[in-house]
Design a protein around this motif. Structure first.
Motif, short mmCIF file in Angstrom:
data_model
loop_
_atom_site.label_atom_id
_atom_site.label_comp_id
_atom_site.label_asym_id
_atom_site.label_seq_id
_atom_site.Cartn_x
_atom_site.Cartn_y
_atom_site.Cartn_z
N ILE A 35 0.89 -1.16 0.00
CA ILE A 35 0.00 0.00 0.00
C ILE A 35 0.93 1.21 0.00
CG2 ILE A 35 -1.64 1.37 1.34
CD1 ILE A 35 -2.99 -1.04 0.21
N CYS A 36 0.74 2.09 -0.98
CA CYS A 36 1.60 3.27 -1.12
C CYS A 36 0.80 4.53 -0.90
CB CYS A 36 2.21 3.32 -2.52
SG CYS A 36 3.26 1.92 -2.88
N PHE A 180 5.32 3.76 1.95
CA PHE A 180 4.69 2.48 1.59
C PHE A 180 4.86 1.46 2.70
CE2 PHE A 180 8.93 2.77 -0.33
CZ PHE A 180 9.57 1.67 0.23
N THR A 181 3.99 0.45 2.64
CA THR A 181 4.04 -0.67 3.58
C THR A 181 3.75 -1.95 2.83
OG1 THR A 181 3.23 0.73 5.37
CG2 THR A 181 3.05 -1.65 5.71
N LEU A 182 4.60 -2.96 3.05
CA LEU A 182 4.37 -4.30 2.50
C LEU A 182 3.19 -4.91 3.24
CD1 LEU A 182 5.47 -6.61 0.65
CD2 LEU A 182 6.89 -7.29 2.58
N THR A 183 2.20 -5.41 2.49
CA THR A 183 1.00 -5.95 3.13
C THR A 183 0.82 -7.44 2.91
OG1 THR A 183 -0.35 -5.38 1.21
CG2 THR A 183 -0.25 -3.77 3.01
N ASP A 184 1.48 -8.00 1.88
CA ASP A 184 1.31 -9.41 1.62
C ASP A 184 2.47 -9.92 0.76
OD1 ASP A 184 0.10 -11.90 1.79
OD2 ASP A 184 -1.46 -11.47 0.31
N ILE A 185 2.82 -11.18 0.97
CA ILE A 185 3.82 -11.87 0.17
C ILE A 185 3.18 -13.16 -0.30
CG2 ILE A 185 6.08 -13.00 0.15
CD1 ILE A 185 6.90 -11.07 2.42
N VAL A 186 3.08 -13.34 -1.63
CA VAL A 186 2.42 -14.51 -2.19
C VAL A 186 3.40 -15.26 -3.08
CG1 VAL A 186 0.48 -15.36 -3.55
CG2 VAL A 186 0.21 -13.30 -2.14
#
Length: 188
Positions: A35-36, A180-186
């Protein structure tokens, strides 16, 4: 009763140790979702990691913009600048040999581990050794990150504790207005 207390202590210790070592595996075709906050606007951004020969590529997609950001091997190893390109300039963007994208170089990461600081974009970032109060959390588990603060403008970054891929998981207080924040790693 004694056995129950021992089991509770063991489970608590196990979960604390597990949380402290949460370093996800980021292989080819792993999707990183962020999310940026860009100049007051909020948007999602996805990066797909791919290694082509010796070049690290992040395939970027945000608001219909698709671009492949290519980092040279020398940048991944010893880069000194962070690119804030948003993929709007070209469908394929080859960064300068000194530039990385959404990560710091491996040598900057080693400097951080050895000296508790590193220099990027002519700015010194210092490790914040205080207890983490704002961790990066994915699926309810805090990632193992190093929290640094810029000495000149108070920009904060959370860097994944991964010497091969020191990924930027979060950035706040950036004077360029890009946070920004990393929200998911798939992983596939």
């Amino acid at each position: 009763m004694k056995n129950i207390i021992i089991i509770i202590i063991f489970c608590t210790t196990y979960h604390v140790c597990l949380a402290q070592n949460n370093i996800p595996s980021i292989k080819n075709n792993t999707a990183l979702h962020y999310i940026c906050k860009l100049h007051g606007q909020t948007r999602t951004l996805s990066l797909i990691k791919e290694k082509i020969s010796d070049t690290l590529v992040f395939h970027l997609e945000t608001r219909g913009v698709k671009s492949s950001i290519r980092m040279m091997p020398e940048a991944v190893k010893s880069g000194t600048e962070l690119s804030f390109n948003q993929g709007e300039n070209a469908p394929i963007l080859v960064l300068k040999p000194t530039e990385t994208f959404f990560m710091i170089s491996q040598s900057a990461y080693q400097d951080l581990l050895k000296n508790d600081q590193f220099v990027y974009n002519n700015t010194t970032y210092v490790l914040d050794k205080s207890e983490e109060t704002d961790p990066v959390i994915i699926d309810g588990i805090a990632l193992s990150t190093l929290h640094v603060v810029a000495q000149i403008d108070n920009t904060e970054m959370w860097i994944l504790q991964n010497p091969k891929l020191p990924l930027l998981c979060k950035m706040t207080k950036n004077p360029l207005g890009i946070n920004f924040t990393l929200t998911d790693i798939v992983s596939e």
